[in-house]
Design an enzyme around this catalytic site. Structure first.
Site, PDB file in Angstrom:
ATOM      1  CG  HIS A 155      -1.729  -1.251   1.374  1.00 36.01           C
ATOM      2  ND1 HIS A 155      -2.974  -1.469   0.845  1.00 36.01           N
ATOM      3  CD2 HIS A 155      -1.394  -2.412   1.999  1.00 36.01           C
ATOM      4  CE1 HIS A 155      -3.392  -2.688   1.150  1.00 36.01           C
ATOM      5  NE2 HIS A 155      -2.440  -3.285   1.842  1.00 36.01           N
ATOM      6  CB  SER A 276      13.659  22.534 -14.711  1.00 35.95           C
ATOM      7  OG  SER A 276      12.817  23.664 -14.845  1.00 35.95           O
ATOM      8  CE  LYS A 282      12.117  19.256 -10.585  1.00 35.51           C
ATOM      9  NZ  LYS A 282      10.872  19.649 -11.241  1.00 35.51           N
ATOM     10  CD  GLU A 289       9.639  12.231 -15.288  1.00 32.86           C
ATOM     11  OE1 GLU A 289       8.603  12.907 -15.245  1.00 32.86           O
ATOM     12  OE2 GLU A 289      10.775  12.730 -15.384  1.00 32.86           O
TER      13      GLU A 289
END
Ligand code: ARG
Length: 458
Positions: A155, A276, A282, A289
């Site tokens: 979970h 970024s 970043k 991804e």
């Protein structure tokens, strides 16, 4: 001139011609189309339909066409609809009238079914090798981390300590099943369909067994209608690709999560991250991804072909031309994803200090405390209840399980004794799970050895 010029008095509408053409995407099948035509030429010769010298002319002509395709001088003509017609027409230009004998007793319906199977065979071998390289990369990282504790989750809540190698090996075994699925799919598609002709079987005395041998197929299709209507091999490939994509998306998701400041379990190397355009600090795990994201098209491609095939009356229908783009897209997607994984996995920096610390937090060894009471004779359900009370107490007192004294523990059960301390450590928790397939380092080492054998098997 069209292949079917004889029957037609009007030429094709340009929009219709553009609409029905498939050359833009089926041209990649040219090596398989030519291989099939060479084998067919020999079969025609064996059946006495072309002479030995005609056979040699045709084979030489096909070799010349192949050479043009290889060196980029082949004159692709979209108005000739597809790769089959382009190759055949070019052959006729190169060898003259005898080129018109190649298509004797054959149809583009069995021709495309053959080309797709030959292509499938090649792609399956490549995908399986690429999967193996991903497995090998995971095995290498697992070998370094057999003794590295980390929290295991259910979970997405910390559940019990595991070792990092255990987590990595989970993916090795998933990919093993994927590799087997691709292999199974190849096995079932290992059947010669050429000779089915348009739908009813060729009317000439072709020795299909010899043809199968020539093209390296294990069997000969026993039903011509099925042979030209069947796209199961493609569907199984697309299905295996979708499942593989799902597995890889989970791996990518784990890594992306671990790379957050909140987890801080892993750092991607600069080589597999991007920055970024606005936020200078970043570092984004783009590669992971995109691997996660590409599972979407792998699922979509499977759905597209399943839907196209649904309800098609036997035998061939033009709808089936729609099988190619989704199929090729899944091939290209796997060819894009799989090679990037081994170097990315090799370059990950695991923050083992943070993993180790996290492994012992949040009452991770509460199950071990209950198991301790079970070993002292308490039924598990009661032990669970007792330890639940201990955890509740710790939460109000802001204490960890290890921070409790024996007197405090004994308020919950008289079965607690001095040795309870040893049961509560992360190491003891790990060591206890020495069952086959468990996370104890001894068990993980056995699984690692098995993984190595599977990966070495190819
Ligand atoms: N381009 C066709 C396909 O991809 C080849 C078979 C065409 N057969 C036909 N009768 N139109 O399915």
């Amino acid at each position: 001139m069209k292949l079917w010029g004889g029957r037609f008095s009007q030429s094709a509408d340009p929009a219709a011609e553009r609409f029905t053409g498939s050359l833009a995407f089926d041209r990649r099948l040219w090596p398989h189309d030519i291989a099939g035509s060479v084998a067919w030429t020999k079969a025609l010769a064996r059946a006495g339909l072309v002479s030995a010298s005609e056979r040699d002319t045709l084979v030489k002509g096909l070799d010349a066409v192949r050479a043009e395709l290889e060196n980029g001088t082949f004159p692709f003509r979209p108005e000739l609809e597809d790769i089959h017609t382009n190759v055949e027409r070019r052959l006729q230009e190169l060898v003259g009238d005898v080129g018109g004998k190649l298509h004797t007793g054959r149809s583009r319906n069995d021709q495309i079914a053959l080309d797709e199977r030959l292509y499938l065979r090649e792609v399956i071998a490549r995908v399986r090798e690429s999967l193996r390289a991903v497995q090998a990369a995971l095995v290498a990282r697992a070998a370094e981390t057999v003794e590295t504790p980390m929290p295991g989750y259910t979970h997405l809540q910390r559940a019990q300590p595991i070792v990092l190698a255990h987590h990595l090996l989970a993916y090795v075994f998933m990919l093993q099943r994927d590799r087997e699925r691709f292999g199974d799919c190849g096995g079932r598609a290992d059947t010669l369909v050429l000779g089915a002709a348009a739908l009813a079987g060729t009317a000439f005395p072709i020795d299909r067994e010899a043809l199968a041998k020539d093209l390296g197929f294990a069997a000969v299709s026993p039903n011509s209608l099925d042979a030209v209507s069947d796209r199961d091999g493609l569907l199984e490939f697309l299905s295996a690709a979708a499942i593989t994509g799902m597995h890889l998306s989970r791996l990518a998701a784990d890594l992306t999560l671990w790379a957050t400041a909140e987890f801080g379990f892993v750092e991607f190397s600069d080589a597999f991250a991007t920055g970024s355009s606005i936020m200078p600090q970043k570092k984004n795990p783009d590669v992971a991804e995109l691997i996660r994201g590409k599972s979407g098209r792998l699922y979509g491609n499977l759905m597209a072909v399943l839907t196209t095939m649904k309800g098609l009356p036997l035998a061939y229908n033009s709808d089936m031309q729609e099988d190619k783009e989704p199929f090729f897209d899944s091939v290209d997607t796997l060819d894009a994803i799989l090679p990037v994984l081994p170097p990315m996995l090799a370059s990950l920096v695991f923050r083992t200090d943070r993993m180790r610390r996290a492994a012992g937090e949040n009452f991770a060894t509460a199950t071990d405390l209950a198991d301790y009471l079970v070993r002292k004779g308490l039924p598990f359900r009661q032990a669970h209840e007792v330890v639940g009370g201990v955890v509740r107490f710790c939460e109000t007192e802001r204490k960890s399980l290890e921070g409790l004294g024996l007197t405090e523990l004994r308020r919950f059960s008289p079965l607690f004794a001095d040795d309870v301390k040893d049961a509560l450590t992360v190491d003891a928790s790990l060591r206890a799970r020495a069952v086959t397939g468990g996370t104890a380092p001894v068990a993980v080492r056995r699984s690692l050895a098995l993984a190595r054998t599977l990966v070495a098997r190819g």
